[in-house]
Design a protein around this motif. Structure first.
Motif, mmCIF file in Angstrom:
data_model
loop_
_atom_site.group_PDB
_atom_site.id
_atom_site.type_symbol
_atom_site.label_atom_id
_atom_site.label_comp_id
_atom_site.label_asym_id
_atom_site.label_seq_id
_atom_site.Cartn_x
_atom_site.Cartn_y
_atom_site.Cartn_z
ATOM 1 N N SER A 176 0.950 -1.295 -0.007
ATOM 2 C CA SER A 176 0.100 -0.121 0.104
ATOM 3 C C SER A 176 0.614 1.188 0.051
ATOM 4 N N TRP A 177 2.135 1.184 -0.015
ATOM 5 C CA TRP A 177 2.962 2.226 -0.057
ATOM 6 C C TRP A 177 2.867 3.215 -1.303
ATOM 7 N N ASN A 178 2.692 4.319 -1.224
ATOM 8 C CA ASN A 178 2.574 5.171 -2.441
ATOM 9 C C ASN A 178 3.663 6.130 -2.751
ATOM 10 N N ARG A 179 4.167 6.113 -3.786
ATOM 11 C CA ARG A 179 5.543 6.594 -3.948
ATOM 12 C C ARG A 179 5.363 8.288 -4.169
ATOM 13 N N GLU A 180 4.229 8.764 -4.662
ATOM 14 C CA GLU A 180 4.075 9.976 -4.792
ATOM 15 C C GLU A 180 3.622 10.844 -3.608
ATOM 16 N N LYS A 181 2.846 10.079 -2.718
ATOM 17 C CA LYS A 181 2.477 10.376 -1.280
ATOM 18 C C LYS A 181 3.908 10.497 -0.404
ATOM 19 N N GLU A 182 4.485 9.396 -0.889
ATOM 20 C CA GLU A 182 5.561 9.015 0.204
ATOM 21 C C GLU A 182 5.010 8.461 1.460
ATOM 22 N N ALA A 183 3.922 7.668 1.474
ATOM 23 C CA ALA A 183 3.304 7.423 2.584
ATOM 24 C C ALA A 183 2.471 6.007 2.374
ATOM 25 N N ILE A 184 1.923 5.386 3.241
ATOM 26 C CA ILE A 184 1.117 4.253 3.020
ATOM 27 C C ILE A 184 -0.200 4.422 2.995
ATOM 28 N N VAL A 185 -1.099 4.108 1.904
ATOM 29 C CA VAL A 185 -2.442 4.633 1.729
ATOM 30 C C VAL A 185 -3.179 3.293 2.144
ATOM 31 N N ILE A 186 -4.179 3.405 3.082
ATOM 32 C CA ILE A 186 -4.766 1.967 3.679
ATOM 33 C C ILE A 186 -6.262 2.381 3.844
ATOM 34 N N ASP A 187 -7.056 1.381 3.665
ATOM 35 C CA ASP A 187 -8.547 1.656 4.402
ATOM 36 C C ASP A 187 -8.180 1.241 5.822
ATOM 37 N N ALA A 188 -8.629 2.135 6.543
ATOM 38 C CA ALA A 188 -8.439 2.138 7.884
ATOM 39 C C ALA A 188 -9.326 1.099 8.592
ATOM 40 N N GLU A 189 -10.471 0.949 8.052
ATOM 41 C CA GLU A 189 -11.555 -0.136 8.657
ATOM 42 C C GLU A 189 -11.132 -1.439 8.373
ATOM 43 N N THR A 190 -10.026 -1.708 7.794
ATOM 44 C CA THR A 190 -9.465 -3.128 7.458
ATOM 45 C C THR A 190 -8.552 -3.503 8.701
ATOM 46 N N VAL A 191 -8.220 -2.604 9.577
ATOM 47 C CA VAL A 191 -7.251 -2.727 10.758
ATOM 48 C C VAL A 191 -7.972 -2.874 11.995
ATOM 49 N N GLN A 192 -7.435 -3.860 12.641
ATOM 50 C CA GLN A 192 -7.859 -3.929 14.115
ATOM 51 C C GLN A 192 -6.874 -3.406 14.914
ATOM 52 N N ILE A 193 -6.878 -2.427 15.861
ATOM 53 C CA ILE A 193 -5.886 -1.967 16.882
ATOM 54 C C ILE A 193 -6.148 -2.465 18.268
ATOM 55 N N VAL A 194 -5.001 -2.908 19.018
ATOM 56 C CA VAL A 194 -5.320 -3.885 20.135
ATOM 57 C C VAL A 194 -4.168 -3.110 21.023
ATOM 58 N N SER A 195 -4.737 -2.879 22.292
ATOM 59 C CA SER A 195 -4.000 -2.511 23.340
ATOM 60 C C SER A 195 -3.373 -0.782 23.004
ATOM 61 N N GLY A 196 -3.977 -0.329 22.013
ATOM 62 C CA GLY A 196 -3.350 1.013 21.568
ATOM 63 C C GLY A 196 -2.074 0.838 20.652
ATOM 64 N N GLN A 197 -1.307 -0.121 20.769
ATOM 65 C CA GLN A 197 -0.136 0.062 20.140
ATOM 66 C C GLN A 197 0.254 -1.017 19.203
ATOM 67 N N PHE A 198 -0.724 -2.318 19.335
ATOM 68 C CA PHE A 198 -0.620 -3.103 18.281
ATOM 69 C C PHE A 198 -1.741 -3.177 17.297
ATOM 70 N N ALA A 199 -1.429 -3.627 16.043
ATOM 71 C CA ALA A 199 -2.227 -3.679 14.895
ATOM 72 C C ALA A 199 -2.065 -5.021 13.942
#
Length: 352
Positions: A124-147
């Motif tokens: 998902s890394w985007n060279r033009e934006k120099e960032a990762i572009v991702i659908d946030a709803e596909t990620v589960q965050i646990v304990s605030g620091q693990f994903a």
């Protein structure tokens, strides 16, 4: 590739210190190198350390820093269901590909990602934006620091509320007092922080955290023996106070879990660059290293201080790093080696 799993008890305390005297959450590869070198000296004598140094200097053997993993056990059947390995979050920004209720602040707090999510972030890394572009709803965050990816845990019958309630690492503050060795009188009060690893329970599972690191290359018998000795010697500081103890150690062969494509390289070990490698640094964080010389029991002599490149940093090309001698000029007993070799993964396979 091999995985070395360090199994721990429930409520096991660990003390990984950093250069400022605070508590670190990662036992870095340079600290692991020192622990293995000391174990080799205990088992085979100091002269055997030269063989270990030769293996790692020639990159016949490389290893990562220590990270957290999770073993899931079905409570009723008491059998193993799933294992998830966490790695450092890439040191790069996130962008959301669609509107989401999730906040950037929430994602900035992520420190570790599962190996499966790491592959998704790489693609998902985007060279033009120099960032990762991702659908946030596909990620589960646990304990605030693990994903991790929601799809990799879709087969687990764990509710959203149960995920939000999980807490695998906590910080325990213990008060203490210095005692004068000559007069046995109380002096300064102080507090000490320990990192506590905790088992967790959901309705259907017992989740047991463990520590682990990756190994690549040849594993000679004397290094393997030093790894297993970690179960007796422990890792980190404050071991005389009960910290750093391990239940048992496994060395497992695993298939390559990472993508083999990418325009960048990501490091999962502590790295000290050569002069001609500095221009390959792309997105990175630095960290100070200092401390005292151990030498089978500890001394009051400090090592030279350096700054290193942290785990999760990204490079534009492959790098080798180096092994340094950090002994002070007046210290002539033996070299004080610092392991600054990286362990690299490809990153940015889906870059646009």
């Amino acid at each position: 590739m091999k995985v070395v799993k360090l199994h721990v008890d429930h409520h096991a305390p660990f003390h990984f210190g950093d250069a400022s005297g605070d508590l670190a959450k990662t036992f870095s590869s340079d600290q692991l190198f020192s622990a293995l070198a000391n174990n080799i000296s205990l088992l085979y004598g100091p002269e055997k350390i030269a063989d270990f140094l030769q293996f790692v200097a020639k990159e016949e053997l490389t290893f990562s820093s220590l990270y957290l993993g999770l073993d899931f056990f079905a409570t009723k059947e008491n059998h193993h269901v799933k294992t998830i390995y966490f790695l450092p979050r890439p040191k790069i920004d996130f962008y959301f590909s669609n509107e989401s209720y999730r906040s950037f602040k929430e994602f900035k707090k992520i420190e570790y990602v599962s190996s499966q999510l790491l592959n998704t972030l790489s693609a998902s890394w985007n060279r033009e934006k120099e960032a990762i572009v991702i659908d946030a709803e596909t990620v589960q965050i646990v304990s605030g620091q693990f994903a991790l990816l929601k799809e990799e845990i879709a087969d687990l019958n764990i509710s959203e509320k149960e995920w939000e309630a999980l807490s695998f690492l906590t910080v325990h503050v213990r008060p203490g007092v210095e005692v004068n060795r000559l007069h046995s009188t109380s002096e300064k009060y102080f507090s000490r922080k320990d990192l506590i690893v905790r088992y967790q329970h959901t309705k259907h599972y017992t989740i047991k955290p463990f520590l682990y690191f990756y190994l690549e290359g040849e594993l000679p018998s004397f290094v393997k023996a030093a790894i297993y000795l970690l179960a007796d010697e422990g890792i980190g500081g404050q071991r005389s106070q009960g910290c750093g103890l391990l239940k048992r150690i496994e060395v497992l062969d695993v298939s390559e879990p990472f993508t083999e494509e990418g325009t960048l390289w990501m490091n999962i070990a502590t790295y000290f660059p050569k002069k001609d490698e500095v221009d390959k640094l792309y997105s990175y964080e630095m960290e100070k290293r200092n401390g005292y010389i151990y030498s089978q029991g500890g001394t009051t002599t400090r090592k030279k201080s350096i700054f290193v490149i942290r785990e999760g940093s990204l490079f534009t090309g492959k790098v080798e790093g180096q092994i340094l001698d950090l002994k002070p000029d007046f210290f002539q007993n033996h070299p004080i080696y610092f392991y600054g070799k990286p362990m690299l993964l490809r990153f940015g396979g889906g870059s646009k």
